[in-house]
Design an enzyme around this catalytic site. Structure first.
Site, PDB file in Angstrom:
ATOM      1  N   LYS A   1     -20.108  14.917  -6.147  1.00  0.00           N
ATOM      2  CA  LYS A   1     -20.129  13.449  -6.172  1.00  0.00           C
ATOM      3  C   LYS A   1     -18.979  12.959  -5.285  1.00  0.00           C
ATOM      4  CE  LYS A   1     -22.263  12.243 -10.577  1.00  0.00           C
ATOM      5  NZ  LYS A   1     -22.039  11.647 -11.913  1.00  0.00           N
TER       6      LYS A   1
ATOM      7  N   GLU B   1     -28.107  14.149 -11.169  1.00  0.00           N
ATOM      8  CA  GLU B   1     -28.029  13.352 -12.402  1.00  0.00           C
ATOM      9  C   GLU B   1     -29.328  12.630 -12.748  1.00  0.00           C
ATOM     10  OE1 GLU B   1     -24.151  11.677 -13.197  1.00  0.00           O
ATOM     11  OE2 GLU B   1     -25.064  10.136 -14.429  1.00  0.00           O
TER      12      GLU B   1
ATOM     13  N   HIS C   1     -17.137   8.162 -21.125  1.00  0.00           N
ATOM     14  CA  HIS C   1     -16.917   7.363 -19.913  1.00  0.00           C
ATOM     15  C   HIS C   1     -17.426   5.930 -20.032  1.00  0.00           C
ATOM     16  CE1 HIS C   1     -15.851  11.217 -18.244  1.00  0.00           C
ATOM     17  NE2 HIS C   1     -15.582  10.694 -17.070  1.00  0.00           N
TER      18      HIS C   1
HETATM   19  N1  GLY Z   1     -17.731  13.398 -13.228  1.00  0.00           N
HETATM   20  C1  GLY Z   1     -19.060  13.436 -13.655  1.00  0.00           C
HETATM   21  C2  GLY Z   1     -19.985  14.172 -12.746  1.00  0.00           C
HETATM   22  O1  GLY Z   1     -19.538  14.816 -11.815  1.00  0.00           O
HETATM   23  O2  GLY Z   1     -21.162  14.144 -12.940  1.00  0.00           O
END
Ligand code: GLY
Length: 376
Positions: free
Chosen positions: A150, A244, A255
């Protein structure tokens, strides 16, 4: 007597042609040249870092590279979250272009999460994608942001809203770099470590409960074990769900609350990201217990662990004013997990057993926040 060289742990991130290794151990910055050399088409790298990290680690990195006859050019940006922005992205990309970095070259991100995210994004868009190496120097970056690809920047509208998935070619997590972290930053990064136990590994949580204080006090073997295990857990999740679509959202335990609190405190040093995550994890367990999903004992254990680690646990420990319950809920609704206008939460059936759900009645969330705010 010469000391034995401590072993380096390799965690493979298996993503087909985007696969790479996260090396975890001591002395990796000193031997960065030997580590990076096999990736290079010409003996030169471009390092982007920030001023605080540069003061501590840039010359050791230069020496490590030059031991393998690799030349280095460096761009030193200002430290702090505001560097993860359009102006510094533009500056970084233009510097790399001025330096005539080619498609086959390697860019190195030396620093914490801000540098890793910014430089990874610059590498993703430079000449439609050049390779980069992450050398994370904070605990948070070693266990979370340097792994999984990410990358991105913040905008006026929120955190990490512009970016790309761009996997690094190598990650060098040098445990020695953690020695230079202020205690508060180390503990904030530890918030992300404890998150792994809470979201998916009760035995790891037990291990942290037993070893966390010694690890925080500086035991390097324990630090290496904790980083390796966290990275392995993250790699497993990223391998299942790189972009994701599902399981990767579990990494966002704590979070949704944490981001709202960070936003409410202006992303300032009133609350560091990892502190917000730790408080958010506890709120997620409190919410799970209120919904009858987990026992009351689970949040009590989480709270006890955070307290013994000397970490912030409650809203009362955040200095300054906080907005009211409805404003906090509105901030939570900015979360990237929102789907069709519905907030999604990471909740838990037990320590080590978390899941994603949109099934949280607003009145339960409101009651939880009312109580948490009243205790201030
Ligand atoms: N920090 C959360 C992810 O890398 O998905």
């Amino acid at each position: 007597m010469p000391q034995p060289i401590p072993a380096i742990d390799d965690v493979a991130v298996n993503l087909g042609e985007r696969s790479y290794v996260v090396r975890v151990g001591q002395g990796l910055i000193a031997r960065a040249g030997a580590e990076i050399a096999p990736l290079l088409k010409r003996p030169r790298v471009w390092v982007v870092t920030e001023a605080t990290v540069a003061g501590l680690h840039l010359e050791p990195l230069r020496a490590g590279l030059s031991a393998a006859d690799i030349a280095m050019e460096a761009l030193i940006l200002p430290p702090g979250e505001s560097t993860k922005s359009w102006p510094h992205l533009e500056r970084t990309v233009e510097w790399l272009l001025d330096q005539k970095v080619e498609r086959g070259d390697i860019v190195v991100a030396l620093g914490g999460g801000v540098i890793g995210d910014l430089v990874g994004f610059a590498a993703a868009i430079l000449r439609r994608g050049v390779r980069f190496v992450q050398i994370p120097t904070s605990l948070l970056a070693q266990v979370d942001s340097s792994v999984g690809g990410k990358t991105g920047i913040n905008t006026a509208q929120g955190k990490n809203l512009v970016g790309a998935f761009h996997q690094p070619s190598l990650v060098l997590a040098d445990i020695d770099a953690l020695d230079t972290l202020p205690g508060r930053d180390f503990l904030a990064g530890y918030g992300e470590v404890v998150k792994y136990g809470l979201l998916g590994d009760a035995a790891f949580f037990d291990w942290l409960d037993a070893n966390g204080p010694a690890l925080a006090a500086g035991d390097k073997a324990l630090r290496q074990q904790a980083v390796r295990h966290s990275v392995r857990m993250k790699a497993d999740i990223v391998e299942r769900d790189e972009t994701e679509q599902g399981d990767r959202a579990l990494l966002n335990l704590g979070h949704t609350f944490g981001h709202a609190l960070e936003s409410a405190t202006g992303y300032s040093d009133r609350l560091l990201h990892g502190e917000g995550v730790a408080i958010g994890c506890l709120l997620a367990f409190d919410l799970s217990a209120r919904l009858g999903l987990c026992s009351q004992e689970a949040p009590a254990r989480v709270a006890d662990h955070l307290q013994r680690m000397g970490m912030k646990r409650a809203l009362a420990e955040i200095p300054g004013d906080l907005p009211g319950r409805d404003a906090l809920i509105a901030l939570m609704a900015q979360d990237k997990k929102v789907q069709a206008g519905r907030m999604r939460f990471i909740l838990a059936r037990a320590i080590g057993d978390s899941f994603v759900t949109a099934d949280v009645p607003r009145e339960t969330l409101a009651a939880l926040l009312d109580e948490a705010l009243k205790a201030r």
